[in-house]
Design an enzyme around this catalytic site. Structure first.
Site, PDB file in Angstrom:
ATOM      1  N   ARG A 113      -6.969  11.279  -5.616  1.00 41.93           N
ATOM      2  CA  ARG A 113      -8.172  10.481  -5.336  1.00 41.93           C
ATOM      3  C   ARG A 113      -9.423  11.341  -5.347  1.00 41.93           C
ATOM      4  O   ARG A 113     -10.506  10.882  -5.759  1.00 41.93           O
ATOM      5  CB  ARG A 113      -7.996   9.780  -3.972  1.00 41.93           C
ATOM      6  CG  ARG A 113      -9.246   9.052  -3.454  1.00 41.93           C
ATOM      7  CD  ARG A 113      -9.588   7.852  -4.331  1.00 41.93           C
ATOM      8  NE  ARG A 113     -10.795   7.211  -3.849  1.00 41.93           N
ATOM      9  CZ  ARG A 113     -12.029   7.566  -4.181  1.00 41.93           C
ATOM     10  NH1 ARG A 113     -12.222   8.584  -5.017  1.00 41.93           N
ATOM     11  NH2 ARG A 113     -13.080   6.913  -3.708  1.00 41.93           N
ATOM     12  N   ARG A 147       0.822  -1.217   0.000  1.00 39.14           N
ATOM     13  CA  ARG A 147       0.000   0.000   0.000  1.00 39.14           C
ATOM     14  C   ARG A 147       0.855   1.267   0.000  1.00 39.14           C
ATOM     15  O   ARG A 147       0.477   2.285   0.578  1.00 39.14           O
ATOM     16  CB  ARG A 147      -0.965   0.025   1.195  1.00 39.14           C
ATOM     17  CG  ARG A 147      -2.025  -1.059   1.138  1.00 39.14           C
ATOM     18  CD  ARG A 147      -2.999  -0.924   2.297  1.00 39.14           C
ATOM     19  NE  ARG A 147      -3.889  -2.074   2.358  1.00 39.14           N
ATOM     20  CZ  ARG A 147      -4.509  -2.490   3.469  1.00 39.14           C
ATOM     21  NH1 ARG A 147      -4.315  -1.835   4.602  1.00 39.14           N
ATOM     22  NH2 ARG A 147      -5.306  -3.528   3.447  1.00 39.14           N
TER      23      ARG A 147
END
Length: 343
Positions: free
Chosen positions: A36, A23
């Protein structure tokens, strides 16, 4: 120029351990959060090649990790097989009721084509990376993906116990085994597409291997992984594979011996001595505690030193025992990289 990551994965002892973090493209980076915010939802973000490629490259620019892992998610496969998948803000994945195994079996061989945007992401990243930086593709392992699919439509999903899925394992073993076989086939085609698109290594994430008794570990983890590796190779894939049966330190040596992956990732709870035993069989990856990375300080330095002393003779890829947390300070990542000589 061969990357340190691929050298270690091939069994070589490198001048320092290559490093990347699970991640590593994620919410701890301000540039990721800004990116995002431009996507309407998480699945759309994963399937937008330009945005996903940018997310993949952000930590490479900032830290110079030895490997990049494609920005995607383990729950793209159910969507390719016809199950509704979405993510609720602050709650994680949600899924509709699972289609019939028969209908999903008809779609399994086309999973790679259905998820072609991930391949485009890989191609874009490979074009941007230097030759000494490796590119990793990945997929969720059959049991982990099945556990989410079986929990779909129930309020237990995301709570970590996999209670609904594990009950199905006992109540309907034939049906669960059939689902696992479908997922082996779909995942094999998905991984082949990734290798064809530029992935130089492929990782199999078995996020829910923990807590399984011996017989279920054999049935839900070992056998499906054996089938998946064999099928991937049948499809002509030659790049190295990494298995990650998280939470299964008691079975680690057995997994390393019985599953023909090229390397094995170890989780946070894996004892150093067990890691050394696995390292005698094949290259290992792991296993710094993400919570310690969050804490930082002298304790972080001490643990990095312990891992270096225990596993540094190689072959070993430095990584976390699970994914980096959203509130990890960037300076702590830099602290680890300096400690192991990667910066």
């Amino acid at each position: 120029m061969t990357s340190l990551f691929l050298q270690a994965l091939s069994g070589e002892t490198t001048s320092r351990p290559p490093v990347w973090f699970m991640r590593q493209a994620g919410r701890y980076l301000p540039e990721y959060r800004a990116l995002r915010a431009e996507a309407p939802d998480f699945i759309s973000f994963c399937l937008n090649p330009e945005m996903a490629a940018e997310a993949t490259l952000q930590p490479m620019r900032r830290f110079g990790f030895d490997a990049a892992i494609v920005f995607a998610d383990i729950l793209l496969i159910p969507g390719a097989l016809g199950q509704k998948v979405w993510f609720e803000a602050g709650e994680g994945p949600r899924m509709g009721l699972m289609p019939s195994v028969e209908s999903m079996a008809e779609r399994a061989a086309s999973a790679g084509d259905e998820l072609r945007p991930v391949g485009r992401t890989l191609s874009l990243v490979r074009e941007a990376l230097s030759e000494d930086r490796a590119l990793i593709g990945f997929a969720g392992a059959p049991w982990t993906v099945a556990s989410y699919m079986l929990d779909g439509g129930h309020d237990t999903i995301g709570k970590g116990e996999r209670a609904v899925a594990r009950t199905y394992v006992y109540k309907d073993p034939v049906g669960v085994d059939a689902l696992l076989d479908v997922l082996v086939e779909a995942t094999a085609h998905y991984l082949k597409m990734q290798a064809d698109s530029g992935a130089q290594a492929l990782k199999i994430f078995e996020s829910w291997a923990e807590g399984l008794p011996d017989d279920l570990f054999e049935r839900l983890v070992v056998r499906p992984h054996q089938k998946l590796v064999a099928r991937v190779r049948e499809l002509g894939v030659t790049v190295p594979l990494i298995g990650f049966p998280r939470g299964s330190a008691a079975h680690a040596v057995r997994y390393a011996r019985d599953v023909d992956v090229n390397g094995m990732a170890l989780d946070t709870a894996c004892p150093l001595g067990v890691g050394r035993e696995v390292q005698k069989i094949k290259p290992i990856q792991g296993a710094l505690d993400p919570l310690l990375l969050r804490a930082g300080g002298e304790a972080l330095d001490r643990r990095v030193d312990q891992l270096m002393e225990a596993w540094g003779h190689g072959p070993w890829i430095f990584n976390l025992g699970h994914g980096i947390l959203p509130d990890v300070p960037i300076t702590h990542v830099e602290q680890v990289l300096k400690r192991i000589g990667a910066q």
